[in-house]
Design a protein around this motif. Sequence first.
Motif, PDB file in Angstrom:
ATOM      1  N   SER A 450      26.112  46.941  36.161  1.00 32.78           N
ATOM      2  CA  SER A 450      25.234  46.353  37.177  1.00 32.78           C
ATOM      3  C   SER A 450      25.981  45.298  37.983  1.00 32.78           C
ATOM      4  CB  SER A 450      24.004  45.731  36.514  1.00 32.78           C
ATOM      5  OG  SER A 450      24.387  44.581  35.810  1.00 32.78           O
ATOM      6  N   PRO A 451      25.634  45.210  39.276  1.00 34.86           N
ATOM      7  CA  PRO A 451      26.198  44.124  40.069  1.00 34.86           C
ATOM      8  C   PRO A 451      25.565  42.804  39.636  1.00 34.86           C
ATOM      9  CG  PRO A 451      24.766  45.542  41.419  1.00 34.86           C
ATOM     10  CD  PRO A 451      24.732  46.081  40.022  1.00 34.86           C
ATOM     11  N   LYS A 452      26.214  41.712  39.964  1.00 36.81           N
ATOM     12  CA  LYS A 452      25.636  40.398  39.668  1.00 36.81           C
ATOM     13  C   LYS A 452      24.307  40.281  40.416  1.00 36.81           C
ATOM     14  CE  LYS A 452      28.805  37.679  37.551  1.00 36.81           C
ATOM     15  NZ  LYS A 452      28.327  37.680  36.194  1.00 36.81           N
ATOM     16  N   PRO A 453      23.369  39.565  39.844  1.00 38.66           N
ATOM     17  CA  PRO A 453      22.063  39.450  40.490  1.00 38.66           C
ATOM     18  C   PRO A 453      22.219  38.997  41.933  1.00 38.66           C
ATOM     19  CG  PRO A 453      22.085  38.326  38.357  1.00 38.66           C
ATOM     20  CD  PRO A 453      23.469  38.814  38.599  1.00 38.66           C
ATOM     21  N   GLY A 454      21.465  39.631  42.791  1.00 35.71           N
ATOM     22  CA  GLY A 454      21.445  39.221  44.187  1.00 35.71           C
ATOM     23  C   GLY A 454      22.594  39.752  45.038  1.00 35.71           C
ATOM     24  N   GLN A 455      23.495  40.532  44.438  1.00 38.06           N
ATOM     25  CA  GLN A 455      24.659  40.973  45.210  1.00 38.06           C
ATOM     26  C   GLN A 455      24.551  42.409  45.704  1.00 38.06           C
ATOM     27  OE1 GLN A 455      28.503  39.987  43.855  1.00 38.06           O
ATOM     28  NE2 GLN A 455      28.005  37.838  44.092  1.00 38.06           N
ATOM     29  N   LEU A 456      23.438  43.034  45.378  1.00 41.45           N
ATOM     30  CA  LEU A 456      23.269  44.439  45.712  1.00 41.45           C
ATOM     31  C   LEU A 456      23.400  44.675  47.224  1.00 41.45           C
ATOM     32  CD1 LEU A 456      22.844  46.825  43.897  1.00 41.45           C
ATOM     33  CD2 LEU A 456      20.399  46.699  44.360  1.00 41.45           C
ATOM     34  N   ALA A 457      22.840  43.745  47.986  1.00 42.36           N
ATOM     35  CA  ALA A 457      22.835  43.923  49.437  1.00 42.36           C
ATOM     36  C   ALA A 457      24.254  43.910  50.000  1.00 42.36           C
ATOM     37  CB  ALA A 457      21.996  42.823  50.075  1.00 42.36           C
ATOM     38  N   ALA A 468      30.611  42.152  39.462  1.00 50.32           N
ATOM     39  CA  ALA A 468      29.819  42.874  38.470  1.00 50.32           C
ATOM     40  C   ALA A 468      29.512  41.978  37.288  1.00 50.32           C
ATOM     41  CB  ALA A 468      30.596  44.091  37.983  1.00 50.32           C
ATOM     42  N   ASN A 469      28.484  42.375  36.556  1.00 48.00           N
ATOM     43  CA  ASN A 469      28.193  41.744  35.273  1.00 48.00           C
ATOM     44  C   ASN A 469      29.102  42.353  34.217  1.00 48.00           C
ATOM     45  OD1 ASN A 469      26.172  39.789  35.312  1.00 48.00           O
ATOM     46  ND2 ASN A 469      24.627  41.344  35.767  1.00 48.00           N
ATOM     47  N   ALA A 470      30.385  42.248  34.459  1.00 49.87           N
ATOM     48  CA  ALA A 470      31.335  42.924  33.563  1.00 49.87           C
ATOM     49  C   ALA A 470      32.335  41.913  33.027  1.00 49.87           C
ATOM     50  CB  ALA A 470      32.066  44.026  34.308  1.00 49.87           C
ATOM     51  N   TYR A 471      32.808  42.166  31.825  1.00 47.63           N
ATOM     52  CA  TYR A 471      33.679  41.211  31.138  1.00 47.63           C
ATOM     53  C   TYR A 471      34.682  41.971  30.279  1.00 47.63           C
ATOM     54  CZ  TYR A 471      29.402  42.481  28.778  1.00 47.63           C
ATOM     55  OH  TYR A 471      28.347  43.205  28.330  1.00 47.63           O
ATOM     56  N   ASP A 472      35.833  41.356  30.101  1.00 45.67           N
ATOM     57  CA  ASP A 472      36.847  41.906  29.203  1.00 45.67           C
ATOM     58  C   ASP A 472      37.196  40.847  28.178  1.00 45.67           C
ATOM     59  OD1 ASP A 472      37.104  44.344  30.405  1.00 45.67           O
ATOM     60  OD2 ASP A 472      39.101  43.987  31.238  1.00 45.67           O
ATOM     61  N   LEU A 473      37.481  41.274  26.983  1.00 48.78           N
ATOM     62  CA  LEU A 473      38.031  40.342  26.008  1.00 48.78           C
ATOM     63  C   LEU A 473      39.531  40.617  25.896  1.00 48.78           C
ATOM     64  CD1 LEU A 473      37.675  38.060  24.027  1.00 48.78           C
ATOM     65  CD2 LEU A 473      37.043  39.709  22.277  1.00 48.78           C
ATOM     66  N   VAL A 474      40.296  39.563  26.123  1.00 53.23           N
ATOM     67  CA  VAL A 474      41.749  39.686  26.132  1.00 53.23           C
ATOM     68  C   VAL A 474      42.298  38.936  24.925  1.00 53.23           C
ATOM     69  CG1 VAL A 474      43.819  39.077  27.450  1.00 53.23           C
ATOM     70  CG2 VAL A 474      41.758  39.835  28.648  1.00 53.23           C
ATOM     71  N   LEU A 475      43.240  39.547  24.247  1.00 57.19           N
ATOM     72  CA  LEU A 475      43.874  38.860  23.117  1.00 57.19           C
ATOM     73  C   LEU A 475      45.387  38.990  23.272  1.00 57.19           C
ATOM     74  CD1 LEU A 475      43.530  37.343  20.433  1.00 57.19           C
ATOM     75  CD2 LEU A 475      43.369  39.549  19.272  1.00 57.19           C
ATOM     76  N   ASN A 476      46.041  37.852  23.413  1.00 57.23           N
ATOM     77  CA  ASN A 476      47.496  37.828  23.535  1.00 57.23           C
ATOM     78  C   ASN A 476      48.030  38.772  24.620  1.00 57.23           C
ATOM     79  OD1 ASN A 476      47.148  36.135  21.418  1.00 57.23           O
ATOM     80  ND2 ASN A 476      48.269  37.364  19.911  1.00 57.23           N
ATOM     81  N   GLY A 477      47.336  38.799  25.731  1.00 60.97           N
ATOM     82  CA  GLY A 477      47.821  39.614  26.845  1.00 60.97           C
ATOM     83  C   GLY A 477      47.443  41.074  26.759  1.00 60.97           C
ATOM     84  N   GLY A 482      36.019  45.606  26.426  1.00 59.36           N
ATOM     85  CA  GLY A 482      35.457  45.458  27.761  1.00 59.36           C
ATOM     86  C   GLY A 482      34.067  46.034  27.782  1.00 59.36           C
ATOM     87  N   GLY A 483      33.234  45.459  28.629  1.00 58.59           N
ATOM     88  CA  GLY A 483      31.875  45.982  28.702  1.00 58.59           C
ATOM     89  C   GLY A 483      31.143  45.391  29.880  1.00 58.59           C
ATOM     90  N   SER A 484      29.864  45.604  29.903  1.00 61.92           N
ATOM     91  CA  SER A 484      29.059  45.121  31.023  1.00 61.92           C
ATOM     92  C   SER A 484      27.579  45.135  30.687  1.00 61.92           C
ATOM     93  CB  SER A 484      29.292  46.015  32.255  1.00 61.92           C
ATOM     94  OG  SER A 484      28.921  47.350  31.990  1.00 61.92           O
ATOM     95  N   ILE A 485      26.830  44.438  31.505  1.00 61.08           N
ATOM     96  CA  ILE A 485      25.373  44.604  31.525  1.00 61.08           C
ATOM     97  C   ILE A 485      25.125  45.809  32.434  1.00 61.08           C
ATOM     98  CG2 ILE A 485      23.191  43.548  32.261  1.00 61.08           C
ATOM     99  CD1 ILE A 485      24.419  42.273  29.732  1.00 61.08           C
ATOM    100  N   ARG A 486      24.223  46.665  32.000  1.00 54.53           N
ATOM    101  CA  ARG A 486      24.066  47.941  32.714  1.00 54.53           C
ATOM    102  C   ARG A 486      22.948  47.890  33.736  1.00 54.53           C
ATOM    103  NH1 ARG A 486      28.615  48.747  29.724  1.00 54.53           N
ATOM    104  NH2 ARG A 486      28.111  48.842  27.515  1.00 54.53           N
ATOM    105  N   ILE A 487      23.010  48.837  34.622  1.00 50.07           N
ATOM    106  CA  ILE A 487      21.866  49.099  35.487  1.00 50.07           C
ATOM    107  C   ILE A 487      20.823  49.760  34.585  1.00 50.07           C
ATOM    108  CG2 ILE A 487      21.061  50.544  37.393  1.00 50.07           C
ATOM    109  CD1 ILE A 487      24.041  50.381  38.423  1.00 50.07           C
TER     110      ILE A 487
END
Length: 584
Positions: A450-457, A468-477, A482-487
């Motif tokens: 999902s896009p961040k709230p209010g960014q659809l337009a 996006a409501n998306a994130y990655d977990l990084v460890l030592n490079g 990785g994941g996201s909040i979905r539509i």
Amino acid sequence: MYRTHTNGELRASNSNEKVTLSGWVQKTRNKGFMIWVDLRDRYGITQLIFDEERTSKEVMAIASKLGREFVIQVNGTVIVRESKNVNIPTGDIEILVSEVTILNESLTPPFTIENETDGGEDLRMKYRYLDIRRKPVRENLIFRHKVTMAVRNYLSEKGFVEIETPYLIKSTPEGARDFVVPSRMNAGQFYALPQSPQTFKQLLMVGGMDKYFQIVKCFRDEDLRADRQPEFTQIDCEMAFVEQEDILQTFECLTRHLLKEINGAEVAEFPRMTYDEAMKKYGNDKPDIRFGMEFGELNEVAQHKEFNVFNQAELVVGIAVPGGNVYTRKDIDNLIDWVKRPQIGALGMVYCRCNEDGSYKSSVDKFYDEQDLAKWASVTGAKAGDLICVLSGNTSKVRAQLSALRMEFAERLGLRKATEFAPLWVVDFPLLEWDEETQRYHAMHHPFTSPKPGQLALLATDPGAVKANAYDLVLNGNEIGGGSIRIHDKKTQALMFDYLGFTPEEAKAQFGFLMDAFQYGAPPHGGIAFGLDRLVAILGGQETIRDFIAFPKNNSGRDVMIDAPAPIDEAQLKELSLQLNLKS
Ligand code: ASP
């Protein structure tokens, strides 16, 4: 009974006990009147002794025939050794053998099955079952098991339910090609192997299973890169009624638990960084933050002179290499050649020495004076004794190049310590990514994000800027998750497919089932998936994931042990209604 004890178990306190052991002959030493055998199993090595004076002639005769990797069973008595071996836990004792049975003979193995082996990579892959008998390989597999169990136990305890999803499915786009499986019963139709269980885990949320996980194989037919496996394992997770913050908290706790449980490492709250910041500071969306060398953008302090290379560049950016002033002219020339290699692709490199006396000496002294260079030093954080390396050009290219150089320096300077753990959340990824090849936007994560709230337009006017409501977990490079909040509503999902260039018909044909499901009370949901192979390798302090996979494929995606992939015969092709049309 094949054995009363394992080969890693017996100690001096067991002396005089009658025992039965089974295992593989790792080594024999035959002095005629006395024969020693190192007997190995999963648990360790126990020394056997056959002694002319105390062992029968028949048993001595069999012992003298034992070859490497024979499988044997012995009966005997535990005795305390005269010369102890401090290198193994059973080194205080040996077994005086009274009976021996050869359970199976062995051909001479193609390489030595000891901690240090003479077998090359290819040979060991071909005989992987022999390689697995070696302690380092065995221990990696056991280590993987430990990590997997820790994950399962932790998530189960937190109320997550492990649910299996199918392997024979329809394509789930995650940015790679699908492996396809022809269906015999449906001529001309194909299943796809899942690139991940993405749509299924979302359907589980619609099904009300609000905390799901699965340790699951995923399949991606990607172009080959070093240390990539076409099939790999994910810790796949999804939760309903959550926001990004809930997911970050939950899986930060899981990661912290693993670091503690597996590595004994206490890690403070994970820092967070936006994607934009990561790209600006490290030129990379998975920065290794165990060391500094942050980028300093030099446009303002380098584009005011006659140096056209810089003036024409979109970005001029540098790093300060700690202690780098010790590099000789020749070292630096080598570095310049290094960045100019096609894999890196820089056109050149400007450098500036920061001398101990506070003066500067750059490769572009013709254009820049001490005052200019002092500003470079200030922007890049360079101190006396450092070397500033500067690249310039197209922003995204030059960031990637400098990021590669930063990692190369870190490697050379020993800054990537395997025992140090630096996790990092990278958040606020762009929703879309421009693809030069197809001249189109693609979903950066996947089309269900999902896009961040209010960014659809914004999608209509400036698609590249939508976050996006998306994130990655990084460890030592390394990106370990990785994941996201979905539509979770049909309208937005349909809009998303539209922006990604799907016609409504295509979207319906491929993802109708998901959009239909969204019409029946889909809860807000989101999740994450961890790459288990990489996670295990990092926790194990190593870089190669292959070492933690029992039967890995090689860099060309082949299993050289079973020789796959392989042709199938005519009859099978016919049954599958397939015809080969290979061009030579
Ligand atoms: N399915 C995604 C992946 O494999 C992970 C997720 O979004 O949960 O990368």
